[in-house]
Design an enzyme around this catalytic site. Structure first.
Site, PDB file in Angstrom:
ATOM      1  N   THR A 130       0.857  -1.197   0.000  1.00  0.00           N
ATOM      2  CA  THR A 130       0.000   0.000   0.000  1.00  0.00           C
ATOM      3  C   THR A 130       0.887   1.239   0.000  1.00  0.00           C
ATOM      4  OG1 THR A 130      -0.082  -0.068   2.403  1.00  0.00           O
ATOM      5  CG2 THR A 130      -1.948  -1.055   1.236  1.00  0.00           C
ATOM      6  N   ARG A 134       4.258   2.378  -2.303  1.00  0.00           N
ATOM      7  CA  ARG A 134       4.498   2.917  -3.644  1.00  0.00           C
ATOM      8  C   ARG A 134       4.814   1.752  -4.575  1.00  0.00           C
ATOM      9  NH1 ARG A 134       2.176   6.639  -2.141  1.00  0.00           N
ATOM     10  NH2 ARG A 134       2.755   8.844  -2.074  1.00  0.00           N
ATOM     11  N   ASP A 146      -2.237  -1.782  -3.655  1.00  0.00           N
ATOM     12  CA  ASP A 146      -3.030  -0.556  -3.796  1.00  0.00           C
ATOM     13  C   ASP A 146      -2.263   0.447  -4.649  1.00  0.00           C
ATOM     14  OD1 ASP A 146      -5.284   1.122  -3.116  1.00  0.00           O
ATOM     15  OD2 ASP A 146      -3.938   2.248  -1.800  1.00  0.00           O
ATOM     16  N   GLU A 175       1.161   3.242 -12.355  1.00  0.00           N
ATOM     17  CA  GLU A 175      -0.226   3.616 -12.054  1.00  0.00           C
ATOM     18  C   GLU A 175      -0.638   4.957 -12.640  1.00  0.00           C
ATOM     19  OE1 GLU A 175       0.004   3.581  -7.654  1.00  0.00           O
ATOM     20  OE2 GLU A 175      -0.511   5.704  -7.745  1.00  0.00           O
ATOM     21  N   HIS A 208      -5.146   2.735  -5.652  1.00  0.00           N
ATOM     22  CA  HIS A 208      -4.602   3.764  -4.749  1.00  0.00           C
ATOM     23  C   HIS A 208      -5.703   4.436  -3.923  1.00  0.00           C
ATOM     24  CE1 HIS A 208      -0.702   6.205  -4.254  1.00  0.00           C
ATOM     25  NE2 HIS A 208      -1.455   6.371  -3.182  1.00  0.00           N
ATOM     26  N   GLN A 209      -6.406   3.623  -3.164  1.00  0.00           N
ATOM     27  CA  GLN A 209      -7.503   4.164  -2.361  1.00  0.00           C
ATOM     28  C   GLN A 209      -7.245   4.059  -0.859  1.00  0.00           C
ATOM     29  OE1 GLN A 209     -10.459   1.043  -3.832  1.00  0.00           O
ATOM     30  NE2 GLN A 209     -11.047   1.107  -1.684  1.00  0.00           N
ATOM     31  N   PHE A 240      -5.853   5.948   1.117  1.00  0.00           N
ATOM     32  CA  PHE A 240      -6.078   7.212   1.844  1.00  0.00           C
ATOM     33  C   PHE A 240      -7.551   7.602   1.879  1.00  0.00           C
ATOM     34  CE2 PHE A 240      -7.351  10.128  -1.506  1.00  0.00           C
ATOM     35  CZ  PHE A 240      -7.114   9.345  -2.624  1.00  0.00           C
TER      36      PHE A 240
HETATM   37  P1  NAI Z   1       6.905   7.373   7.645  1.00  0.00           P
HETATM   38  O1  NAI Z   1       7.943   8.324   7.154  1.00  0.00           O
HETATM   39  O2  NAI Z   1       6.204   7.677   8.931  1.00  0.00           O
HETATM   40  O3  NAI Z   1       7.529   5.914   7.777  1.00  0.00           O
HETATM   41  C1  NAI Z   1       8.337   5.331   6.788  1.00  0.00           C
HETATM   42  C2  NAI Z   1       9.273   4.341   7.475  1.00  0.00           C
HETATM   43  O4  NAI Z   1      10.042   3.693   6.456  1.00  0.00           O
HETATM   44  C3  NAI Z   1      10.254   4.994   8.451  1.00  0.00           C
HETATM   45  O5  NAI Z   1      10.230   4.323   9.691  1.00  0.00           O
HETATM   46  C4  NAI Z   1      11.598   4.856   7.744  1.00  0.00           C
HETATM   47  O6  NAI Z   1      12.692   4.715   8.644  1.00  0.00           O
HETATM   48  C5  NAI Z   1      11.375   3.583   6.944  1.00  0.00           C
HETATM   49  N1  NAI Z   1      12.340   3.436   5.861  1.00  0.00           N
HETATM   50  C6  NAI Z   1      12.873   4.396   5.076  1.00  0.00           C
HETATM   51  N2  NAI Z   1      13.775   3.854   4.231  1.00  0.00           N
HETATM   52  C7  NAI Z   1      13.819   2.535   4.513  1.00  0.00           C
HETATM   53  C8  NAI Z   1      14.561   1.450   3.990  1.00  0.00           C
HETATM   54  N3  NAI Z   1      15.479   1.629   3.031  1.00  0.00           N
HETATM   55  N4  NAI Z   1      14.337   0.233   4.499  1.00  0.00           N
HETATM   56  C9  NAI Z   1      13.443   0.035   5.505  1.00  0.00           C
HETATM   57  N5  NAI Z   1      12.712   1.022   6.039  1.00  0.00           N
HETATM   58  C10 NAI Z   1      12.886   2.262   5.547  1.00  0.00           C
HETATM   59  O7  NAI Z   1       5.869   7.238   6.447  1.00  0.00           O
HETATM   60  P2  NAI Z   1       4.359   6.746   6.543  1.00  0.00           P
HETATM   61  O8  NAI Z   1       3.475   7.906   6.842  1.00  0.00           O
HETATM   62  O9  NAI Z   1       4.273   5.549   7.402  1.00  0.00           O
HETATM   63  O10 NAI Z   1       4.079   6.352   5.011  1.00  0.00           O
HETATM   64  C11 NAI Z   1       4.765   5.284   4.384  1.00  0.00           C
HETATM   65  C12 NAI Z   1       4.491   5.324   2.905  1.00  0.00           C
HETATM   66  O11 NAI Z   1       3.120   5.007   2.662  1.00  0.00           O
HETATM   67  C13 NAI Z   1       4.650   6.708   2.244  1.00  0.00           C
HETATM   68  O12 NAI Z   1       5.999   6.951   1.902  1.00  0.00           O
HETATM   69  C14 NAI Z   1       3.783   6.596   1.030  1.00  0.00           C
HETATM   70  O13 NAI Z   1       4.572   6.130  -0.038  1.00  0.00           O
HETATM   71  C15 NAI Z   1       2.751   5.521   1.398  1.00  0.00           C
HETATM   72  N6  NAI Z   1       1.381   6.037   1.464  1.00  0.00           N
HETATM   73  C16 NAI Z   1       0.406   5.408   0.727  1.00  0.00           C
HETATM   74  C17 NAI Z   1      -0.901   5.858   0.761  1.00  0.00           C
HETATM   75  C18 NAI Z   1      -2.002   5.180  -0.008  1.00  0.00           C
HETATM   76  O14 NAI Z   1      -3.070   5.794  -0.202  1.00  0.00           O
HETATM   77  N7  NAI Z   1      -1.850   3.947  -0.436  1.00  0.00           N
HETATM   78  C19 NAI Z   1      -1.259   7.043   1.543  1.00  0.00           C
HETATM   79  C20 NAI Z   1      -0.183   7.572   2.340  1.00  0.00           C
HETATM   80  C21 NAI Z   1       1.097   7.092   2.272  1.00  0.00           C
END
Ligand code: NAI
Length: 330
Positions: A232, A234, A258, A263, A295-296, A298
């Site tokens: 969910t 990227r 998702d 996409e 991509h839902q 959110f």
């Molecule tokens: P966040 O920044 O709070 O957490 C991301 C985590 O990934 C952090 O703990 C970070 O240390 C870790 N990380 C970074 N690089 C890494 C690596 N190389 N290996 C392992 N861990 C690593 O971000 P949050 O808010 O949890 O969002 C995560 C992702 O969810 C976003 O970057 C976005 O791509 C995706 N997303 C998807 C949505 C959707 O509608 N499907 C909506 C919102 C976000």
């Protein structure tokens, strides 16, 4: 401040309209997504409001700068679609909404797991068709299964909390340990251990050069046979061609996504009368053990409310020259 709003959907308008013409901020909604060709629509605007598949590469940013744009407000958390170096050089400020509702995405990850596992989507269609047979609807208990969580930030932590309701066996991999997650009893391990031991793997890390194709042929060789993979986060965290091969071999037991690498050419629009040109998505759709949503993650009322509120505040902060945690570039 005049803001040009790209990739507008009806739900965006519903939640942003209450802020339109408030405190000298106004929005003009464009259906077009942002590309170098549509950037000209932003002429005469101070800023732009964009979403996940709007393209902010160097050329587009340069064009935006030339026509007077000084601000980019992302109405999402991820910012992998923005060339931050170019934005910095052009002195265009970039803001995002880092945490509008981690629960919304974490709950959607669970929805993908439960649907793939218990096949409720198939049961729904069968029963509507008068077919009450249970053949091929068998699932498995989540209780005591091992869940692997890659990325334990806001969404990953929320997902761990939900999954604690099903099992005590949760493994995590992250560059940085999150104390709140360890305190739940989640065990941090190396990536190869997580891949090998998990029955279900859920991706919650951002897309960066380091995480691109984190799941490829090599990592898929290391997973448990029949493992369920959920993304969910990227699309490009998974090498789609390699995932298709693993599904064909039966090594990957289920795939719930998702997000999808290509996409931007598909999601957020109705292509039901079109011939899909993307052979990878067409192949994925053909698998009985693949579930795709567009991509839902959110898309909950609470998340949309928060996105609009925080985006509006980001615009005000820029307008007033205030410091903000939500500025991607300080
Ligand atoms: P966040 O920044 O709070 O957490 C991301 C985590 O990934 C952090 O703990 C970070 O240390 C870790 N990380 C970074 N690089 C890494 C690596 N190389 N290996 C392992 N861990 C690593 O971000 P949050 O808010 O949890 O969002 C995560 C992702 O969810 C976003 O970057 C976005 O791509 C995706 N997303 C998807 C949505 C959707 O509608 N499907 C909506 C919102 C976000």
């Amino acid at each position: 401040m005049k803001i040009a709003f790209f990739s507008t959907k009806s739900y965006d308008k519903d939640f942003f309209e209450p802020y339109n013409h408030q405190q000298e901020v106004s929005f003009k909604y464009f259906n077009a997504s942002l590309t170098k060709d549509t950037a000209a629509l932003a002429r005469g605007y101070d800023g732009i409001c964009v979403f996940v598949n709007d393209h902010l590469d160097e050329e587009t940013l340069q064009h935006l700068k030339e026509i007077g744009v000084r601000l980019v407000v992302l109405r999402c958390a991820g910012f992998n679609n923005v060339n931050l170096k170019a934005a910095e050089q052009l002195d265009i400020k970039v803001y995002r909404v880092p945490a509008y509702s981690p629960q919304a995405v974490a709950e959607h990850a669970l929805a993908l797991i439960l649907t793939l596992n218990r096949k409720t989507h198939k049961a729904y269609n069968r029963v509507r068709d008068g077919n009450f047979s249970l053949d091929r609807l068998q699932g498995f208990n989540l209780q005591n299964k091992t869940i692997g969580v890659i990325g334990t930030g806001r969404i990953g932590a929320s997902f761990c909390k939900i999954m604690k309701g099903f099992t005590d066996s949760i493994l995590a991999f992250d560059k940085y340990e999150n104390e709140k997650v360890s305190d739940m009893g989640v065990k941090y391990v190396d990536l190869d251990v997580l891949l090998e031991k998990s029955d279900i793997i859920s991706l919650h890390c951002p897309l960066t050069p380091e995480t691109k194709y984190l799941i490829d042929a090599a990592s898929l060789r290391g997973i448990k046979k029949g493992c369920m993979l959920i993304n969910t986060s990227r699309g490009a965290l998974i090498h789609t061609g390699d995932a298709i091969e693993a599904l064909k071999e039966g090594k990957l037991g289920y795939l719930g996504i998702d997000v999808y690498e290509q996409e931007e050419h598909l999601f957020f629009r109705d292509l039901s009368e079109n011939i899909i040109q993307d052979d990878h998505i067409a192949r994925l759709i053909s698998f009985p053990n693949v579930l795709i949503t567009a991509h839902q993650g959110f898309l909950t009322k609470e998340a949309l409310q928060e996105i609009a509120k925080v985006t509006f505040q980001n615009i005000l902060d820029f307008q007033e020259g205030k410091e903000s945690e939500n500025r991607v570039l300080k």
